[in-house]
Every structure is written in structure tokens, then in C-alpha cells.
Scaffold this motif. Sequence first.
Motif, PDB file in Angstrom:
ATOM      1  N   LEU A 107       1.133  -1.355  -0.100  1.00  0.00           N
ATOM      2  CA  LEU A 107      -0.218  -0.007   0.122  1.00  0.00           C
ATOM      3  C   LEU A 107       1.029   1.436   0.621  1.00  0.00           C
ATOM      4  O   LEU A 107       2.017   1.361   0.399  1.00  0.00           O
ATOM      5  CB  LEU A 107      -0.311   0.040   1.513  1.00  0.00           C
ATOM      6  N   GLY A 108       0.366   2.564  -0.237  1.00  0.00           N
ATOM      7  CA  GLY A 108       0.993   3.402  -0.187  1.00  0.00           C
ATOM      8  C   GLY A 108       1.262   4.472  -1.336  1.00  0.00           C
ATOM      9  O   GLY A 108       2.143   5.365  -1.136  1.00  0.00           O
ATOM     10  N   GLY A 109       0.741   3.446  -2.742  1.00  0.00           N
ATOM     11  CA  GLY A 109       1.507   4.038  -3.747  1.00  0.00           C
ATOM     12  C   GLY A 109       2.422   4.736  -4.412  1.00  0.00           C
ATOM     13  O   GLY A 109       3.768   4.437  -3.730  1.00  0.00           O
ATOM     14  N   GLN A 110       3.133   5.486  -5.198  1.00  0.00           N
ATOM     15  CA  GLN A 110       3.717   5.821  -5.317  1.00  0.00           C
ATOM     16  C   GLN A 110       4.137   6.288  -4.554  1.00  0.00           C
ATOM     17  O   GLN A 110       6.336   6.918  -4.099  1.00  0.00           O
ATOM     18  CB  GLN A 110       4.390   6.470  -6.820  1.00  0.00           C
ATOM     19  N   PHE A 111       3.775   7.349  -4.218  1.00  0.00           N
ATOM     20  CA  PHE A 111       4.362   8.711  -3.321  1.00  0.00           C
ATOM     21  C   PHE A 111       4.784   8.102  -1.700  1.00  0.00           C
ATOM     22  O   PHE A 111       6.027   8.324  -1.818  1.00  0.00           O
ATOM     23  CB  PHE A 111       2.956   9.587  -2.678  1.00  0.00           C
ATOM     24  N   TRP A 112       4.063   7.286  -0.977  1.00  0.00           N
ATOM     25  CA  TRP A 112       4.868   5.920  -0.017  1.00  0.00           C
ATOM     26  C   TRP A 112       5.254   4.682  -0.753  1.00  0.00           C
ATOM     27  O   TRP A 112       5.138   3.774  -0.132  1.00  0.00           O
ATOM     28  CB  TRP A 112       3.378   6.027   1.350  1.00  0.00           C
ATOM     29  N   ARG A 113       6.251   4.871  -1.673  1.00  0.00           N
ATOM     30  CA  ARG A 113       6.507   3.876  -2.025  1.00  0.00           C
ATOM     31  C   ARG A 113       8.040   3.680  -0.632  1.00  0.00           C
ATOM     32  O   ARG A 113       8.379   4.368  -0.488  1.00  0.00           O
ATOM     33  CB  ARG A 113       7.449   3.839  -2.736  1.00  0.00           C
ATOM     34  N   HIS A 114       8.053   2.187  -0.044  1.00  0.00           N
ATOM     35  CA  HIS A 114       8.654   2.081   1.497  1.00  0.00           C
ATOM     36  C   HIS A 114       9.247   0.744   1.128  1.00  0.00           C
ATOM     37  O   HIS A 114       8.503   0.031  -0.127  1.00  0.00           O
ATOM     38  CB  HIS A 114       7.578   2.323   2.287  1.00  0.00           C
ATOM     39  N   LEU A 115      10.477   0.392   1.470  1.00  0.00           N
ATOM     40  CA  LEU A 115      10.248  -1.161   2.211  1.00  0.00           C
ATOM     41  C   LEU A 115       9.553  -1.954   2.290  1.00  0.00           C
ATOM     42  O   LEU A 115       9.004  -1.604   2.939  1.00  0.00           O
ATOM     43  CB  LEU A 115      12.404  -1.123   3.225  1.00  0.00           C
TER      44      LEU A 115
END
Lengths: 107, 394, 494
Positions: C36-44
Motif C-alpha cells: 500500500l502507499g502508491g508511488q508517493f509512499w513507496r517504501h521498503l
Amino acid sequence: MTARLLPFSDDPIRPSSPASVSIQFDGAPIEGVSGQSIAGVILASGPLGFRRTSVSGKSRGVFCGIGVCFDCLVEVNGDRDVRACQRRAVDGDVVVTQHDALPGSIA
Amino acid sequence: MSNDVIIVGAGIVGAACARAFALAGFSVLVLERGTTAGGTSSACEGNLLVSDKGPGHELVLAQFASRLWSSTAADLRAELGDTFPSIEFERKGGLVVATTADGAESLLAFAADQRGARVDARVVDAAEMLELEPDLNPAVAAGVFYPDDAQVQPTIATEALMASARRNGARLLENTEVTGGLFDDAGALIGVSTNRGPQRASRVLIAAGPWSGDVARRIGLSLPVRPRRGELLVTSRMRHRIFHKVYDADYVGAVGSDDRALQTSSVVESTAGGTVLIGSSRQQVEFDSSLRVDVLTEVAAKALRLFPFLATAAVMRSYGGFRPFMPDHLPAIGEDPRMPGLWHASGHEGAGIGLSLATAELLRDLFLGRTPEVDPSPYSPARATLAPHLELVA
Amino acid sequence: MSSVLILGAGPAGLAAARAARRRGASVTLVDSSEQLGGQFWRHLPAERPAARERILHHGWDTFRALQAQLVADDGCRILTSASVFAIDATASPSTTGTGPGRVHVIVGPSDGTGRERIELLPDAIVLATGAHDRTLPFPGWDLPGVFTGGAAQALAKGERLAVGAHVVVAGAGPFLLPVAASLAATGSRVLGVFESSRLSSLVRGWLPRPWQLLPAAKKGAELAGYIGGQLKSRIPYTTGASVIAAHGTDRVESVTVASLDKNWTPVAGTERTLAVDAVCVSHGFTPRLELAIAAGCQITDERFVAVDDAQATSVPGVYAAGEITGIGGVDLALAEGALAGHAAAGGNPFDLPGEVRKRRIYEGFARRIEAAHGIRPGWPDMVTDDTIVCRCEEVSFGALCSTAESTASTSLRSLKLTTRAGLGICQGRVCGRSLEQLIARRLPGNTLGDTVSTDRRPIAVPLRLGELAAAARPTDPSPTTPTPLADPPKGPTS
């Protein structure tokens, strides 16, 4: 020097020590970090370009990194046209670079 | 300024007519509601087929057209030069296969009839089929090879014919929509009105494909041409593995059918760009271009019966178009018996790309008062089989 | 109780999911990514926990709260690795008789084979499909080592991978700064940030402290604190200039940077060369409109999804939020998402005055970004005859012009089909809008003869023919009857 993974020990976000993932790329074993995309594992192992285009035979690699441009297509475990930036690397994946020549000249 | 001919529609039929008339010395004005090749001509496969036509008037026209395409392709190349994109004319041949025992019987009987009408229809055995198409499903029951089946890239072919027409003096007005007929005091047709003003001509030819009925209505007559939707799938580029046009024999039945309900049948071929084109459906849904996934699912499933390896091919696009469907399965080519000066070149169903050149030659000869190479009477809008439909819709 | 299907799990989609759940709807949240999070909150990924991951992100706490709430909620079904490949607006309506159509989804590893096909028949849809980088073509942009800013961000935030050691960031818009910051935080040396736009008074107001834009909104972020020092001291920020060519044989080795005039035409004599091993170029964003178009939604003249005060599109039961309604950044996306989810579940925007207010504030911000950084008409002056305009089909600008001259066509549709530009596997996502502008520019009145859009893609993402041929599993429109999600004591978005 080119693309590289930031060593976890130097990372300001203080990640835990990662597990590794190992895949085959054009016959050679390459290593990455568990959870990486196939594109990330390839990039960090050296090559920036890993597809040859059909018309001019030029090298291409990751461009958009988010699954939009389809420039980073590779064959994974026999399936063609896999976006390397969108597919998570799984231990033992056999990744092969992709090139599709155009059909013979048309009369 | 008056013209000899106004052509309504810059699809392939209009473009072929414009070129033929201009070459014969007529002053030609083409009126196109949108842009050249903006309708069915850029939403189809570019088939030049004899394989799907049984003995009869459409086959006669297709055989005539098939001869014309070889020479016209060369003429266009010579005239337009190497900088013009290739129309990709290729006589690649069609392989029609039956996937069931019943289908095999009717395919072989159909091919025998065609041979009686001088169609090169060669029955091929399993080994020969696999030689032609190594990746074909080896379980197919029978096959017939048609070396004369050919194709062009239909948008480029339309643009090439129109470019040639213009070089030979034809004029084209795009984004110009016909709104009605112009008539003299005696009630004779002398041109058309458009959203950009009136245009006069001694003859008005409607070549608006599935929209021809609408154009005719604006001029004051009915024409029973109706749209029949077709949907196609396009794969991503792949290694060249399909070498001919390959059809399931039930395609032939679908072409000739009157059924309003959905029909699908497999037509699979490679394109010059390295993609594979997979068709097609036939469905009467008026001009509704909404995507119907159930139709695509059926088209996909049938293609896999022919080429199982395509199961892992990536589908990247679908597109669809509207075939101009006629109730008696023949195009209307000729002068309207109800209105002198109004001519038709419409209703070619799924064969308009191929038949365009033959349609143009036939009309040119009628304009010149010459005897056409093919007897025009079966295609005349005055033919008996069309009469009840003309009255019905009027 | 209604079922709401949310397409896209970035900020707008997550906010929509929570708002719809608070109003008692049963929610299905679909995203093509694994997380979840989309490109904006792309995370590890989960297997790489990091103690201070929040310093890479703006609004990280907001994201974590949204994620935690939705994942724990029985009334919210989350489908990740799930790509919507078509919306069939003609399909029979849902059980309540008023649904917006049948949504076709393929679930499994990206671009896999034999994945499962499912169909969803929701009562309402919230489109939150976001945007991707728009990169204008320039000579050499097809060389390996030329990336979009989004690629650099995704690899830095999602993998801790730096795309190069010596990197130039160029293009236009406030997004260039977080890109530079992420690169710096991932070990790259950023040789410079080149912003094409000259300084409008607005941007001049932001300078000389562009890092305050980090991350595109006014609120201070941890990353700005961490990296601000580096940006200040070591990363030159130049306006009215951009990368106009990339050079190399099999990979980028250097770039040409030049000054641009106010229309973005390169100024002759200002060129200089920088040795790099990667360059990141973005000129703003293109909304992902294919699903909105498939659903039948009206598109505005500015090429966004048209919505009303309730984020409702022109199609009954279909709502839209986030970048597809206008490029406005995360705070606008969160507000729009909340309003869209609420409305899709039957609510009225007046119920959420705080979100309405936020939407108004950040819409103004979006307009200022466009005014300051919007693409200017002189950009085609970067493009040479040899420049590839369609990357997939390798169509050069020269070939495009030569064909356009031969056919004298004014039609985008015809030129696509006669040149193959835009017909490749990306389906014009990368080149479409640039093609439109390059073709229109040659025509009288700078206007195309047809009104075809390069945004229409009936197959929204490639799938395998075998997957398309397989029957879909009809899926319940909603998870088990849920109770509404309770409002937390404090709204985490505030």
C-alpha cells in the motif's frame, strides 16, 4: 561506478541487516537483497542496459521505474515481457534478456 | 465551382474512387466528416481475401480486386516514392483450418466449390499444415491453403490512395460534414450542402462505409447499410512464429451470417511490426464502441484452439470497428434508381479494403460509359434483392 | 449497505477507503503493487524493517495510521498485486441495480502467467489511479542511465538503490527537489538540479531556499531536516536551464545542460557538458486516465477527470480523487480521497467541512505549481531529427515529420498507424502527449484534425491471452457485512 545499493550499515534510516536473494541473469548468478525488484538486482549488479530493441538493436534498461514505460522487459522463468521494475526477485529466478527481431522484410 | 464528382467519405473506398476518377480526368472533390482513414479503414485488419468467399458475385469482385492490388501496390510505390510509408502489401496466403470433424467436412466441400470458381484452394494434410505453420495446434482436423489471400496495412493504403488522388488533381476537404442534398428547381440533385457551405457536382457518390445510411438519409433516401461491430486483440511484439493468415473455418460461416447476436471466429496473423493480430467478433450493437470483455474472452479462447503457444503472449491492446453490413451481403455499387446523380459505393461488410479498388474501377467505367471488366448489375443499387429493403426502410 | 471499490492505494485511495468505511460501506481496495502507499509512499518491503524509514517520507505517520487501520479492518478487503485490466461499463449492473459496471481484475505477480481473473460488481467506484512522470523527449533520452525522477525515487525509497554515483536532476516542478534529496540520502552525488522554468514571482518567493519545498508542501519534513544541509551546501539549484541532450554509446556518459528562454527554447551558446553516470528527468506528471475513460468519465479540456464538489464524475456511481483530477500533491489527494470515499458511500461533502477546506487550500497550491512549472511551448526545440520520440517503436522525430509530410495527414490516429508511434507496448503512456504536441505544432492553428486522445487504452494493462481466455471468478461485491469504522480520537490526517 554506477547504480548501487546503499550499504545498510551506511544508511541513515538504520535498516536491519537484510537477507540476500540470488537469481540467474543471462546464465550468471547475481545477488541482491530480499524484497528487491528484478530491475534493482540487475542494476546493482552492474548493467544499466539489459534489453536490445527490435528496430535498431540499441540497449535499454530501466527508465520509469514504476511500470509505465515497459522498457525494462525481461524474460523470467520462461515468461516474456515481464517488467523487471515491477516483479519482485525470488530466489532461483532465471532471468534472460529479451530481444525480438522484426519479421522479415515485407515485399 | 462545380465538380464532376463529389465523394462523401475518405475511407479506403472513397480514396480508391477519388484516385481512379482523378486518373480518368474527372474533377473530384472528397468531403470527409473527420479525417482520412478515420473510420472503419483504420479499425480493421486490411484483409484482401478470396478464401472466405464462396462462388458468387462477391467472389467475382474479390478476384478482380486481387489482380488490381498487385499492380496498384507497385504503381503507388513508383508514384509516391520510398519516403512514403510502405502499404505493406503482401500475398502471404491464408490457411483455413477446421477444428472439428463436422467443420472439416464442410470446409472441404466449400473449398471444392471454390475451386470450381477458379479459386486456388489447396487441401493440405497435417504434415503440410505444420510445414506452413509449425506452431499450429497439431490436433486440427483439416486445412485448406489459399495462396492468393493477401493483405495491406489499411491506414497506410488509404493514405497512399488519397495522396495519389491528390497528386492527380482530386481535392479533399476534411472536417466537412454533408448536411443535405442540393437540388435544382426541377428537383434534380446538383450537389450537397455541408457544414462549410454548399458544394456542387454532377454526381454525388456516397462512400461513407457504415455511416452511408446516415448520409443517404440526409440527402433524402434510405439505404439499408447497418454497422456490425468487430473487435480485435493485439499482442506485444514477439518472435515471428505465425507466417500466414490463419483462420478457423467457422469464420466463413460468420461472414455470411445474418445473425444479430455475437459471433466470434478465429483469425490470427503476424503484422510487420512483430505483433500478432487476433480477431474477430461480429455483433450488431449499432454504433456502440464500448469494450465488451466477454467478447474479448471468447476471441482469445478461440485463438488458443489454433495456436496454443499464444496462451503466454501478452495482449496489449484491443480495438474495434464497424463493418458496413448489407441485408443481402453484397455491396451497393452504382447509381441509385430513385435519384439520378446519386451513386453508392457502400456496404462492403468486412471486405472493403480488398474490394475498394474493384469498386473504383467499376464506377469509373460506368461514369465513362465503358463496359466494366466485371458485370456491374449484381452490385447495382437497383438489384432485385435490395429492392424490398429499400422500400422497407424508406 | 453499499459496496465501494477503490482503485489505487496511494494517498487518495487510502483516504477514500477509510472515509467509505467510516460511513459504513463495505470496501474493496485494489492496487497493482504488492504494498500500500502508491508511488508517493513507496517504501521498503516488510522483510527490510528500518528504524528511521520515516525520514525518507512526508506524512509517514499518516500513512502508517491509514495502513494499520485498513489492514486491521474486516470491512475492508485489500487486494494487492491486483491489476484492473478493463472496466466493462456495458455489463449488467450490480445486485442493487445501479452499479457502474463490471471491473475486471487479474491477481498475481506482475506480468505473470496463469494468474487468477476476478470480476467485481461494486455499487460505487472511487478512481484513485494517480499519475506518472512526464518526460519530454530530447536527444539521447533513450540511453540506459537516463531515468525519470519517479524511477530514482522508487528505487531509492523502495530498495535503497541509488541509480548512479554522479547524477544530474532536471526537468520542471517541485518534484525535482525530493528526487534530488532521495538520491543524496541514498549515496548519490547530485551534481545539480536544473529547473526549466524561469522564475515567476511565485518561485522567486520560494528562493533562495528551494529545499523548503521539500516535500512539495509547506510542512516541514524530517527528510528536509536531514538533507537540507546537503542541498544547501552542495547541490546547486539552477532555474531557466535543463538537460537538453544525453550522450554515450551503450549508456549515458555525459549530458548537455543549457539555459532555456521563457518558452523553454534552449539558448544557443549556453551549453555546457557534465560527466554523469545517471540523469533523472521529469517535466511534471501525466494522470493515469485509462480506467476513468473506460468507465465512461468525462475528461476536462486540461485532460483531468471532471469532478463535482462531491468528487463525483460524470458517470453515476463513479468518483475520482487525487492526481487524476489535477496535479496537486499529497495533501490535496488526501482531502479529495476522503471526500470521494465518503460520497461513494452515500455521504455529502458538507459532512466533512475540514476536508472541503483543505481541498480548497491545496487546489490553490496546485494551480500555482502549474503556473510556475507547466510545460512551455518551446520544448520541441530540444528535439532533433534523430531524437527518438516513441521509445517502444523507435520512431524518430525525423521519421514522424517525413511521414506527416508524405501523407499530409492532420490526424493523430492516422499518423500513429502510419508511423507506429504510440503503438508499442507502453501504449503511448510515455510519448502520447508529446506526440500530440509535436504533430499539432506542424499544423495550421497548431490543431490536430481529429480529436483522438492518446489516453484511451481499453486494455489498461497487458495480460496474457490465456488469462483473458479463462473464465473469471465472480467475486462477492463486498466483504462480510462490516460495522462502520470508528473515528479515532484524533484524525491522523490533520
